[in-house]
Write a protein that holds these residues in place. Sequence first.
Motif, PDB file in Angstrom:
ATOM      1  N   ALA A 130       0.970  -1.296  -0.161  1.00 46.47           N
ATOM      2  CA  ALA A 130       0.069   0.029   0.071  1.00 46.47           C
ATOM      3  C   ALA A 130       0.861   1.245   0.130  1.00 46.47           C
ATOM      4  O   ALA A 130       1.747   1.375   0.810  1.00 46.47           O
ATOM      5  CB  ALA A 130      -0.918  -0.033   1.140  1.00 46.47           C
ATOM      6  N   PRO A 131       0.619   2.153  -0.906  1.00 47.86           N
ATOM      7  CA  PRO A 131       1.741   3.403  -0.688  1.00 47.86           C
ATOM      8  C   PRO A 131       1.299   4.209   0.416  1.00 47.86           C
ATOM      9  O   PRO A 131       2.056   5.032   0.875  1.00 47.86           O
ATOM     10  CB  PRO A 131       0.738   4.121  -2.144  1.00 47.86           C
ATOM     11  CG  PRO A 131      -0.519   3.384  -2.691  1.00 47.86           C
ATOM     12  CD  PRO A 131      -0.643   2.346  -2.108  1.00 47.86           C
ATOM     13  N   GLY A 132       0.236   4.166   1.101  1.00 48.56           N
ATOM     14  CA  GLY A 132       0.231   4.670   2.459  1.00 48.56           C
ATOM     15  C   GLY A 132       0.746   4.104   3.470  1.00 48.56           C
ATOM     16  O   GLY A 132       0.806   4.602   4.885  1.00 48.56           O
ATOM     17  N   ARG A 133       1.442   3.071   3.319  1.00 49.22           N
ATOM     18  CA  ARG A 133       2.055   2.168   4.466  1.00 49.22           C
ATOM     19  C   ARG A 133       3.066   3.090   5.536  1.00 49.22           C
ATOM     20  O   ARG A 133       3.632   2.587   6.380  1.00 49.22           O
ATOM     21  CB  ARG A 133       2.524   0.888   4.129  1.00 49.22           C
ATOM     22  CG  ARG A 133       4.016   0.821   3.186  1.00 49.22           C
ATOM     23  CD  ARG A 133       4.226  -0.547   2.466  1.00 49.22           C
ATOM     24  NE  ARG A 133       5.048  -0.634   2.019  1.00 49.22           N
ATOM     25  CZ  ARG A 133       5.475  -0.441   0.558  1.00 49.22           C
ATOM     26  NH1 ARG A 133       4.448   0.008  -0.086  1.00 49.22           N
ATOM     27  NH2 ARG A 133       6.507  -0.656   0.037  1.00 49.22           N
ATOM     28  N   PHE A 134       3.630   4.179   4.665  1.00 52.86           N
ATOM     29  CA  PHE A 134       4.921   4.700   5.262  1.00 52.86           C
ATOM     30  C   PHE A 134       4.671   5.676   6.453  1.00 52.86           C
ATOM     31  O   PHE A 134       5.292   6.193   7.197  1.00 52.86           O
ATOM     32  CB  PHE A 134       5.933   5.229   4.300  1.00 52.86           C
ATOM     33  CG  PHE A 134       6.364   4.166   3.333  1.00 52.86           C
ATOM     34  CD1 PHE A 134       7.224   3.136   3.718  1.00 52.86           C
ATOM     35  CD2 PHE A 134       5.649   4.071   1.795  1.00 52.86           C
ATOM     36  CE1 PHE A 134       7.678   2.222   2.743  1.00 52.86           C
ATOM     37  CE2 PHE A 134       6.070   3.260   1.187  1.00 52.86           C
ATOM     38  CZ  PHE A 134       6.864   2.396   1.588  1.00 52.86           C
ATOM     39  N   SER A 135       3.143   6.168   6.337  1.00 48.95           N
ATOM     40  CA  SER A 135       2.661   7.271   7.279  1.00 48.95           C
ATOM     41  C   SER A 135       2.491   7.046   8.595  1.00 48.95           C
ATOM     42  O   SER A 135       2.257   5.864   8.704  1.00 48.95           O
ATOM     43  CB  SER A 135       1.648   8.255   6.363  1.00 48.95           C
ATOM     44  OG  SER A 135       0.664   7.320   6.091  1.00 48.95           O
TER      45      SER A 135
END
Length: 372
Positions: free
Chosen positions: A367-372
Amino acid sequence: MKETARVAIVGAGIAGASVAWHLSREGVEGIVLLEREEAPGRRASGRNAALVRQSVEDEVNLRLAVESVRFLEDPPAGFEPRPEFRRTGSLLLAGDSMGLERLDRVAAAALRNRLEVRRVGAAECARIVPILARGAVAGGLLCPSDGVIDIHALLHAFLRGAASRGARLLTSCRVEEVLVEGHAVAGLRTSAGVLETRLVVNSAGAWAGALAPPGAAKVPLRPTRRHLFVTEPVPAVDPRWPFVWDVSGPFYFRPESGGLLVCPCDEDDAPGLEETTDPRIEEEAAAGTLRLLPSLAGRGFARRWAGLRTLTPDQRFAIGEDPSLRGLFWVAGLGGHGITCSPAIGRIAADRILGKESALADAALLAPGRFS
Ligand SMILES: Cc1cc2nc3c(=O)[nH]c(=O)nc-3n(C[C@H](O)[C@H](O)[C@H](O)COP(=O)(O)OP(=O)(O)OC[C@H]3O[C@@H](n4cnc5c(N)ncnc54)[C@H](O)[C@@H]3O)c2cc1C
């Protein structure tokens, strides 16, 4: 132009091409691919080493590579031009005890995923690739099903298949802005006019971060520059050799044009996104060659070029919908595995876009949002 598209895919590198192929195969109509260069595949997808490598430590990447090799070895009927996949195998090398431990980890990951690999001693490494005889080698790991692929045929087979099912490729068409209404994508402003669409696939490679509009997630993509060099012809080179990757260097090489293609595995930040070559890295490549292949001392490089690899902090791909902006879909951060894993990347992206669970990977892991 004021047109509409069901899906607008930005970037006709291997990511955009594979997504277009997989979506069109699912019957999706109204696909438009936008590429700012005069032809597709001019950036990373046309400037890489063409290695298909499954023997990696990260098991998520390894599984996607194994799945992709099934496709590359036996593509579906009509996948033309059929990309030649030379199953040369790969030979991972270690020059020291830390490197040998790393090979153990790769071997364990491979065996857990039923990928055939075999540990080999230094003497056998030199038997398989005789030019290693005087190099700093402590041991190796052989993976017979790795190989080298015709990257241009692969890209064009994806594009041609998508086009045959109605997808349109617009070249020399730069996307200048992703247009947003409220919290959703409304279209693209391009050098050729406005394209109305509710779904944008951001497969712009090293430029994916810059393309994201305000309101989208900050996906921590790091474009880095990597160089490749081709030596002058070397009579001792056998084109059937496996590609050789020294994890202790790191450094890799494979036969190319009668000589060797070598890479010092450089990974400098590329803030200006420049693909120009740096003489300092050429010195590193020469030193790496000398360490592993002393018999090549004094031989120069006949060709050199650089390209951009875009990394995420965990070195896994970013595939999925933007968590903050509806209609923006990321297929980015393909790092050094984009060619190898291109069939799986396109498959996963198409599944997600169509709202299906993907059997190939857990959505949360990519998921592209996994780093936030
Ligand atoms: C030196 C090197 C060696 C490598 N070796 C290997 C290897 O051996 N095996 C392997 O699996 N992988 C390898 N890779 C990695 C692989 O090449 C990449 O992961 C892959 O090509 C990335 O594909 P992409 O489609 O995401 O990006 P790209 O190929 O860069 O495509 C992005 C496209 O988007 C276009 N674009 C950007 N912005 C816009 C815009 N605003 N409007 C319109 N178009 C736009 C660009 O022009 C470009 O064509 C290597 C990479 C490098 C640099």
